[in-house]
Enzyme design. Structure first.
Site, PDB file in Angstrom:
ATOM      1  N   LEU A  22      18.202 -34.751 -52.761  1.00  9.79           N
ATOM      2  CA  LEU A  22      18.570 -33.892 -51.718  1.00  9.79           C
ATOM      3  C   LEU A  22      18.645 -32.221 -52.014  1.00  9.79           C
ATOM      4  O   LEU A  22      18.609 -31.934 -53.033  1.00  9.79           O
ATOM      5  CB  LEU A  22      20.016 -34.160 -51.366  1.00  9.79           C
ATOM      6  CG  LEU A  22      20.703 -35.567 -51.386  1.00  9.79           C
ATOM      7  CD1 LEU A  22      22.103 -35.616 -51.128  1.00  9.79           C
ATOM      8  CD2 LEU A  22      19.765 -36.221 -50.354  1.00  9.79           C
ATOM      9  N   LYS A  69      13.993 -37.542 -61.372  1.00  7.32           N
ATOM     10  CA  LYS A  69      14.634 -36.453 -60.808  1.00  7.32           C
ATOM     11  C   LYS A  69      14.312 -35.183 -61.623  1.00  7.32           C
ATOM     12  O   LYS A  69      13.941 -33.957 -61.230  1.00  7.32           O
ATOM     13  CB  LYS A  69      15.923 -36.715 -60.357  1.00  7.32           C
ATOM     14  CG  LYS A  69      16.757 -35.295 -59.753  1.00  7.32           C
ATOM     15  CD  LYS A  69      16.461 -35.043 -58.456  1.00  7.32           C
ATOM     16  CE  LYS A  69      17.243 -33.919 -58.061  1.00  7.32           C
ATOM     17  NZ  LYS A  69      18.398 -34.060 -57.865  1.00  7.32           N
ATOM     18  N   PHE A  98       6.944 -23.344 -52.434  1.00  8.93           N
ATOM     19  CA  PHE A  98       7.520 -22.900 -53.922  1.00  8.93           C
ATOM     20  C   PHE A  98       6.400 -21.993 -54.518  1.00  8.93           C
ATOM     21  O   PHE A  98       6.972 -21.527 -55.898  1.00  8.93           O
ATOM     22  CB  PHE A  98       7.641 -24.250 -54.575  1.00  8.93           C
ATOM     23  CG  PHE A  98       8.720 -25.283 -54.083  1.00  8.93           C
ATOM     24  CD1 PHE A  98      10.059 -24.830 -54.402  1.00  8.93           C
ATOM     25  CD2 PHE A  98       8.384 -26.172 -53.197  1.00  8.93           C
ATOM     26  CE1 PHE A  98      11.110 -25.826 -53.931  1.00  8.93           C
ATOM     27  CE2 PHE A  98       9.297 -26.857 -52.642  1.00  8.93           C
ATOM     28  CZ  PHE A  98      10.728 -26.961 -52.947  1.00  8.93           C
ATOM     29  N   GLY A 132      18.267 -20.861 -58.250  1.00 10.15           N
ATOM     30  CA  GLY A 132      19.745 -20.796 -59.102  1.00 10.15           C
ATOM     31  C   GLY A 132      19.971 -22.330 -58.264  1.00 10.15           C
ATOM     32  O   GLY A 132      19.550 -23.470 -58.059  1.00 10.15           O
ATOM     33  N   CYS A 136      21.581 -27.544 -59.513  1.00 16.00           N
ATOM     34  CA  CYS A 136      20.867 -28.704 -59.996  1.00 16.00           C
ATOM     35  C   CYS A 136      19.674 -28.175 -60.738  1.00 16.00           C
ATOM     36  O   CYS A 136      19.584 -28.478 -61.747  1.00 16.00           O
ATOM     37  CB  CYS A 136      20.125 -29.276 -58.627  1.00 16.00           C
ATOM     38  SG  CYS A 136      21.622 -30.364 -57.935  1.00 16.00           S
ATOM     39  N   ARG A 163      26.927 -21.590 -57.339  1.00 19.23           N
ATOM     40  CA  ARG A 163      26.722 -21.931 -58.621  1.00 19.23           C
ATOM     41  C   ARG A 163      25.431 -21.140 -59.134  1.00 19.23           C
ATOM     42  O   ARG A 163      24.212 -21.537 -58.509  1.00 19.23           O
ATOM     43  CB  ARG A 163      26.684 -23.547 -58.814  1.00 19.23           C
ATOM     44  CG  ARG A 163      28.107 -24.249 -58.833  1.00 19.23           C
ATOM     45  CD  ARG A 163      27.911 -25.563 -58.824  1.00 19.23           C
ATOM     46  NE  ARG A 163      27.216 -26.154 -57.631  1.00 19.23           N
ATOM     47  CZ  ARG A 163      26.977 -27.393 -57.599  1.00 19.23           C
ATOM     48  NH1 ARG A 163      27.214 -28.255 -58.503  1.00 19.23           N
ATOM     49  NH2 ARG A 163      26.352 -28.048 -56.529  1.00 19.23           N
TER      50      ARG A 163
END
Length: 449
Positions: free
Chosen positions: A162, A216, A261, A269, A272, A342
């Site tokens: 996600l 992942k 990217f 940040g 994850c 976070r």
């Protein structure tokens, strides 16, 4: 029966944080009878009203719609969770440990050890949490040992991919579905659970348990490496007078590289990418293959260096001293369309400048409440113009659409100094320069003024 013919099931989702709440609502949306379980009573009460304790576009609407069908409810009862669970998704958090880079599996262990003794009927348990490789095998063996149903409780691993801000879309229309199994029959059963989603034609990737756990972490490590690569190039560009945006455009035309990217700025940040990167390195060290991922330490270092660079540039724009200067920070969340602060680069930079003696005023469309609780010190402004009023320098650190749509001429009339640090390379710099601004974008030459 075709491999993805839909079979409505009784589904339990264990852990109703960001991942679990979205997944529970999505499973109810496609037709399952879903119970979402969490130990947090306040969270469960809120979810049962169709609202969440966090911001995710489209999720409240999805919750309200699926709750109204009667196919979705939330509970704090392990017994209810077990009784409803023909198919059980484990969606609990795996934060970074406070004493090391490793993932903290306390929530995974608690969920499994409390749920397993209540599983008296056959069930397929699906792990979705991001875990160190080897965790699934522990979960499988513990379920078999503690569950009265024994070997009739099977385990598969079904990692999530996600993106915050797109979680509803990524759950209902993912770019791929990956499942790790011991027995191919479990993959076939899971295909019937995901039937309406698989009908859209995305890849259905069946692998072993170990590979599924690596997917992942490997994906996040690759994305982090790509982001840190272009940020390393930004350092080189600033030393030579080159333009990192033009560089990224040029190399991004190579189909082997691609442009996504390759957006230089203040770095990544969130909850994850940083912790998964560090957890991946920690697990490699435990397995005795730490040299294989040693390069990720530099990926992490480059990323953290970007925050210091933003502080340094802000100081340069203020002629070497931030003490008593008013600094407007646009953004507190780690990314747009989220209230997640976070490991947020924006909030880290704001906090550092405050500690250096600056009068820091922060605006964010969604993340201010979280920022106030987590990082006291800076002043938090509900209105962006309040944050900008009288500012000696403006820092653009989270690329919300609202900031891209600001009129630099209008903003220029509010500030004390028309100086801009562009920390995300998302604004139209030429437009700001035309309005009389002195602009320093990370990785690009300073212009205007």
């Amino acid at each position: 029966m075709t491999s993805n013919e839909f079979v409505p099931r009784r589904v339990t989702v264990v852990g109703c944080g960001y991942l679990g709440a979205v997944h529970a609502a999505a499973m109810a949306e496609i037709g399952h009878d879903v119970v979402g379980f969490d130990v947090d009573e306040a969270k469960v009460a809120l979810l049962n009203t169709g609202h969440t304790p966090f911001y995710e576009p489209g999720l409240d609407d999805l919750l309200e719609r699926t709750l109204a069908t009667g196919r979705l409810r939330f509970t704090t009862s392990y017994q209810e969770a077990a009784d409803n669970g023909d198919v059980i998704f484990l969606c609990v958090g795996t934060p970074q440990r406070k004493d090391s880079n490793a993932a903290d599996l306390v929530y995974v262990r608690s969920a499994v050890e409390n749920l397993a003794p209540l599983l008296t009927e056959p069930a397929l348990v699906l792990g979705k949490s991001t875990v160190p490789v080897g965790t699934a095998e522990w979960v499988r063996d513990t379920l078999r040992e503690l569950a009265p149903a024994g070997d009739a409780v099977r385990l598969a691993w079904n990692p999530e991919f996600l993106r915050e801000g797109f979680a509803v879309k990524d759950t209902l229309s993912p770019d791929r579905l990956v499942v790790g199994v011991d027995d191919p029959a479990d993959a076939a059963e899971l295909a019937t659970v995901y039937g309406p989603i698989l009908e859209q034609g995305m890849p259905w990737v069946v692998v072993d348990l170990a590979t599924a756990q690596l997917v992942k972490n490997a994906a996040n490590a690759f994305l982090a490496t790509k982001i840190s690569f272009i940020n390393a190039m930004a350092e080189l560009c600033e030393a030579t007078g080159a333009d990192v945006v033009a560089l990224a455009d040029a190399i991004g035309h190579d189909a082997r590289i691609g442009r996504r990217f390759l957006q230089a700025g203040v770095g990544f940040g969130g909850g994850c990418l940083p912790k998964d990167l560090r957890g991946f390195m920690a697990r490699a060290e435990e397995l005795g293959v730490d040299q294989a991922l040693a390069f990720l330490s530099e990926v992490d270092s480059i990323n953290l260096r970007r925050r210091k660079r933003a502080v340094d540039v802000a100081t340069e724009l203020l002629d070497g001293d931030v003490t008593g200067k008013r600094i407007a920070v646009l953004g507190a969340a780690f990314k747009p369309d989220s209230d997640d602060i976070r490991d947020s680069p924006a909030l880290d930079v704001a906090g550092t400048l405050h500690e250096m003696g600056a009068d820091v005023r922060v605006h964010d469309p969604k993340a201010l409440d979280n920022a106030r609780r987590t990082r006291p010190g800076p002043q938090y402004c509900d209105d962006v113009r309040e944050a900008l009023a009288g500012a000696d320098v403006v820092l653009h650190l989270t690329e919300w659409r609202e900031y891209r749509e600001l009129d630099p001429a209008e903003i220029g009339a509010l500030v004390a100094g028309k100086k801009l640090l562009e920390g995300r390379n998302a604004l139209d710099v030429d437009r700001w320069v035309a309005a009389g601004w002195d602009v320093k974008a990370l990785g690009r030459p300073r212009v205007g003024g």
